[in-house]
Design a protein around this motif. Structure first.
Motif, short mmCIF file in Angstrom:
data_model
loop_
_atom_site.label_atom_id
_atom_site.label_comp_id
_atom_site.label_asym_id
_atom_site.label_seq_id
_atom_site.Cartn_x
_atom_site.Cartn_y
_atom_site.Cartn_z
N ARG A 552 0.83 -1.21 0.00
CA ARG A 552 0.00 0.00 0.00
C ARG A 552 0.86 1.26 0.00
NH1 ARG A 552 -3.12 -3.13 3.67
NH2 ARG A 552 -2.10 -2.12 5.44
N VAL A 553 1.95 1.25 0.78
CA VAL A 553 2.85 2.41 0.80
C VAL A 553 3.48 2.61 -0.57
CG1 VAL A 553 4.98 3.32 1.78
CG2 VAL A 553 3.31 2.20 3.27
N TYR A 554 3.92 1.51 -1.18
CA TYR A 554 4.53 1.60 -2.51
C TYR A 554 3.55 2.15 -3.54
CZ TYR A 554 6.35 0.00 -7.01
OH TYR A 554 6.77 -0.07 -8.31
N ASP A 555 2.31 1.65 -3.50
CA ASP A 555 1.31 2.12 -4.46
C ASP A 555 1.01 3.60 -4.28
OD1 ASP A 555 1.15 -0.37 -5.56
OD2 ASP A 555 -0.60 -1.00 -4.38
N SER A 556 0.94 4.05 -3.01
CA SER A 556 0.65 5.46 -2.77
C SER A 556 1.79 6.35 -3.27
CB SER A 556 0.39 5.71 -1.29
OG SER A 556 1.55 5.41 -0.53
N VAL A 557 3.03 5.90 -3.06
CA VAL A 557 4.18 6.68 -3.56
C VAL A 557 4.20 6.67 -5.08
CG1 VAL A 557 6.70 6.77 -3.62
CG2 VAL A 557 5.53 6.30 -1.47
N LYS A 558 3.91 5.51 -5.66
CA LYS A 558 3.93 5.39 -7.12
C LYS A 558 2.88 6.29 -7.78
CE LYS A 558 3.42 1.92 -10.77
NZ LYS A 558 3.21 0.48 -11.05
N ASN A 559 1.73 6.41 -7.16
CA ASN A 559 0.64 7.19 -7.75
C ASN A 559 0.68 8.67 -7.39
OD1 ASN A 559 -0.46 4.87 -8.91
ND2 ASN A 559 -1.60 4.37 -7.03
N SER A 560 1.58 9.06 -6.52
CA SER A 560 1.65 10.47 -6.14
C SER A 560 2.38 11.28 -7.21
CB SER A 560 2.37 10.62 -4.79
OG SER A 560 3.70 10.13 -4.88
N ALA A 561 2.01 12.55 -7.32
CA ALA A 561 2.62 13.42 -8.33
C ALA A 561 3.99 13.90 -7.85
CB ALA A 561 1.71 14.62 -8.60
N LEU A 562 4.90 14.09 -8.83
CA LEU A 562 6.22 14.61 -8.50
C LEU A 562 6.14 16.10 -8.18
CD1 LEU A 562 8.43 12.87 -11.21
CD2 LEU A 562 8.34 12.36 -8.79
N PRO A 563 6.98 16.60 -7.30
CA PRO A 563 6.97 18.04 -7.02
C PRO A 563 7.43 18.84 -8.23
CG PRO A 563 8.83 16.97 -5.95
CD PRO A 563 7.99 15.87 -6.51
N PRO A 564 6.92 20.09 -8.41
CA PRO A 564 7.33 20.90 -9.57
C PRO A 564 8.82 21.24 -9.51
CG PRO A 564 6.10 22.22 -7.99
CD PRO A 564 6.00 20.81 -7.52
N LYS A 565 9.44 21.34 -10.68
CA LYS A 565 10.87 21.64 -10.78
C LYS A 565 11.12 23.10 -10.42
CE LYS A 565 14.81 21.21 -13.89
NZ LYS A 565 15.23 20.83 -15.27
N PRO A 566 12.00 23.38 -9.48
CA PRO A 566 12.24 24.79 -9.09
C PRO A 566 12.87 25.58 -10.22
CG PRO A 566 13.85 23.32 -8.07
CD PRO A 566 12.85 22.42 -8.72
N SER A 567 12.50 26.88 -10.30
CA SER A 567 13.02 27.77 -11.34
C SER A 567 14.28 28.48 -10.83
CB SER A 567 11.96 28.79 -11.73
OG SER A 567 12.49 29.72 -12.65
N HIS A 568 15.35 28.56 -11.68
CA HIS A 568 16.61 29.23 -11.30
C HIS A 568 16.86 30.48 -12.12
CE1 HIS A 568 17.69 25.78 -8.86
NE2 HIS A 568 17.39 25.00 -9.90
N ASN A 569 15.81 31.04 -12.77
CA ASN A 569 15.96 32.24 -13.58
C ASN A 569 16.18 33.45 -12.67
OD1 ASN A 569 15.78 34.37 -15.38
ND2 ASN A 569 14.19 33.35 -16.62
N PRO A 570 17.31 34.20 -12.82
CA PRO A 570 17.58 35.34 -11.92
C PRO A 570 16.65 36.52 -12.15
CG PRO A 570 19.23 35.22 -13.65
CD PRO A 570 18.40 34.00 -13.81
N ASN A 571 16.01 36.63 -13.30
CA ASN A 571 15.14 37.77 -13.61
C ASN A 571 13.75 37.25 -13.96
OD1 ASN A 571 14.00 40.17 -14.26
ND2 ASN A 571 15.47 40.75 -15.86
#
Length: 603
Positions: A552-571
């Protein structure tokens, strides 16, 4: 399915003119002005007719359409439509229109079904069941429900040959179950003579065989005999062919209606004899019924749960605690596995209540005969009844805990004979000095055995500390003389043995004596020699539960969405302006091995 049924029903009946279906019902009570005298009977008939007309007009149209559709399904013996109407339509309309009131009386809806007496009997069966479950039945309801039950069973048993009627297995079980419940309810109500009015006392004095134990048992035994269900089960166990079985059981036994009513009547007898306190006979009538997952009673969950509850309770009252524990473990594991399906049943709450009572009975059995059979069930018992369970292992101090759980979990026992309502003097004596309630009598018998075993937990705790012990020293530990100490040892020896069924034995009363404790001892002159057999922990259940948790833990991790990729744009502002006018570039491809949930595994 319920929504589809309602939509189909509305589509089929939206053009039906109910006035044409019922004719000029209730319109004939018109009298000329010149008629001066009307006899009382005619006046009452007119008033009754007008009252029925008013009641009919108050019935919602959707209920009228449902009754017409239900009646047609019964006429056609359409099991699929009957099942939907019975399990879905009736309960849904009850919640919407009749949650706190009675359904229309059978006489009111009779014009909708062309005064079909058989359907009206079935309708009254549902009507009175609703009164008993949702409302408070009065004395008229109790008497009329008995009369309707008699009409139904007379139709089934005394017609010229098998009746041309097919009903779902769930409804057939509910007919038997409700018949016994109403009998039980009437007996409990009848035994309280002090709270009766003069009118009720007179009606009960003239009641005769109304809801008598004899009449109820006669119905159940007659259904069993008519269906030849015992012969049917014996032929199945002998491996006979279908044609041979049909020849044995005859014209009644081949019909599913009679076969299942006969089978459910056996379960009903188990319940009735348990309520009357004859636990040996209750198990005796179950001969031929196998307690396994292939038995016919498992097709109706409520029947399945009821069977195991009463079998387990009978074993407790016969001091066969190991058999009771195995019975409760089997059905409680089944309920846990099938919980997601039970939520769809209209009997979900009742199944849960019965399961909770069986957990309490399991706690009692485990306190009197400690054993390790199922860690999952034991853990649930400790969560719900941990406080009482701890007290029950403390000898005499645990008696109130035994009493509390027994009263909560035991059936509502009944008196076989009613109070002497036909004898005023005897009734007055009974009211002044009421007899002991049936539940209290059975509680007293049960607690007598518990009190006899009260010294066992303390004695057991001392013996587990030694491999051999001087008798006088043990007597000092117990603050008793040696003779009393020997008596306690004999009680412990007796409590550590029980009659138990072996795997494969058919009769529920069969069995042989087995040790039920991991601690044994012998007395050699003045020495007590103790032998303890250690039972290895059963790891299979532990691994299964933890494997399921990890999955159950594996399935919940597998089905969870990945966090958004952080932006490194200085402006950020410039980036926003640029992105608003230019199309977004495609994401760069990254090398590496992809993991199961879509991310990238870098080396």
């Amino acid at each position: 399915m319920a929504q589809r049924w309602e939509s189909d029903l509305d589509e089929e009946l939206q053009d039906v003119d109910l006035n044409l279906a019922i004719g000029t019902y209730g319109q004939n009570g018109i009298y000329e002005d010149g008629q001066h005298r009307i006899d009382e009977a005619t006046l009452l008939a007119v008033q009754q007719q007008m009252a029925q007309q008013a009641a009919f007009s108050a019935v919602p149209d959707v209920v009228k359409r449902f009754i017409v559709h239900f009646h047609q399904a019964v006429l056609d013996n359409n099991l699929a439509e009957i099942t939907v109407a019975y399990e879905s339509g009736w309960n849904r309309l009850t919640e919407k229109f009749y949650a706190k009131t009675e359904w229309p009386e059978a006489e009111v809806i009779a014009p909708l079904v062309n005064d079909d007496q058989i359907f009206l009997i079935l309708y009254r069966e549902l009507y009175y069941r609703h009164v008993y479950s949702r409302l408070q039945p009065d004395i008229d309801d109790r008497f009329h429900s008995y009369e309707n039950s008699c009409e139904l069973f007379n139709y089934l048993l005394n017609s010229d040959g098998p009746v041309a009627l097919e009903l779902p297995e769930q409804w057939l079980w509910d007919i038997i179950d409700e018949f016994i419940y109403q009998f039980q309810s009437f007996c409990v109500w009848r035994s309280k003579a002090k709270a009766k009015s003069d009118e009720e006392l007179q009606l009960l004095a003239d009641a005769g065989q109304v809801w008598s134990s004899y009449s109820v048992l006669n119905v159940l035994y007659s259904l069993i005999q008519k269906s030849k269900i015992h012969e049917h089960m014996a032929a199945l166990q002998e491996g006979k062919s279908t044609d041979q079985i049909n020849e044995i059981v005859g014209e009644y036994g081949v019909r599913p209606l009679y076969r299942m009513l006969g089978y459910f009547s056996i379960i009903g007898l188990l319940r009735v004899h348990s309520l009357l306190g004859d636990f040996t006979l209750a198990l005796k009538v179950m001969e031929g019924v196998e307690l396994n997952q292939k038995s016919p009673f498992t097709r109706v969950t409520a029947c399945h749960v009821t069977t195991y509850y009463y079998v387990g309770f009978c074993y407790i009252m016969l001091r066969r605690y190991s058999d009771a524990i195995r019975t409760f473990v089997s059905i409680l594991n089944f309920i846990l596995r099938m919980r997601q399906y039970h939520t769809r049943s209209y009997q979900y709450d009742q199944i849960n209540k019965t399961a909770d009572r069986m957990y309490a009975l399991y706690a009692i059995c485990n306190a009197l005969s400690p054993s390790r059979l199922d860690d999952n069930i034991s853990n649930i018992v400790k969560e719900r009844y941990g406080e009482q369970f701890a007290k029950m292992s403390k000898g005499e101090e645990g008696i109130p805990a035994f009493e509390e759980l027994f009263i909560y979990a035991c059936p509502k026992f009944i008196n076989a004979n009613p109070p002497p309502y036909d004898d005023v003097e005897q009734l007055a004596l009974l009211i002044d000095d009421p007899p002991i309630e049936p539940a209290q009598r059975h509680l007293g018998l049960f607690l007598s055995d518990v009190r006899a075993q009260a010294p066992v937990p303390t004695l057991r705790s001392f013996l587990k500390l030694y491999t051999s012990l001087d008798a006088s020293k043990l007597a000092n530990f117990l603050d008793a003389d040696e003779e009393e100490m020997v008596q306690q040892l004999m009680v412990m020896k007796q409590a550590s043995r029980s009659v138990s069924r072996a795997e494969g034995e058919r009769g529920l009363l069969e069995g042989h004596s087995i040790p039920t404790s991991d601690l044994d001892f012998v007395i050699d002159e003045n020495m007590v020699h103790i032998a303890e057999s250690t039972v290895g922990r059963r790891y299979a259940g532990w691994f299964i539960r933890n494997t399921e948790h990890a999955q159950r833990v594996y399935d919940s991790v597998k089905n969870s969405a990945l966090p958004p990729k952080p932006s490194h744009n200085p402006n950020p502002a410039a980036a926003a302006t640029t992105n608003s006018s230019a199309p977004a570039p495609s994401a760069p491809k990254s090398s590496g091995q992809k993991v199961a949930w879509g991310g990238v595994k870098t080396n």
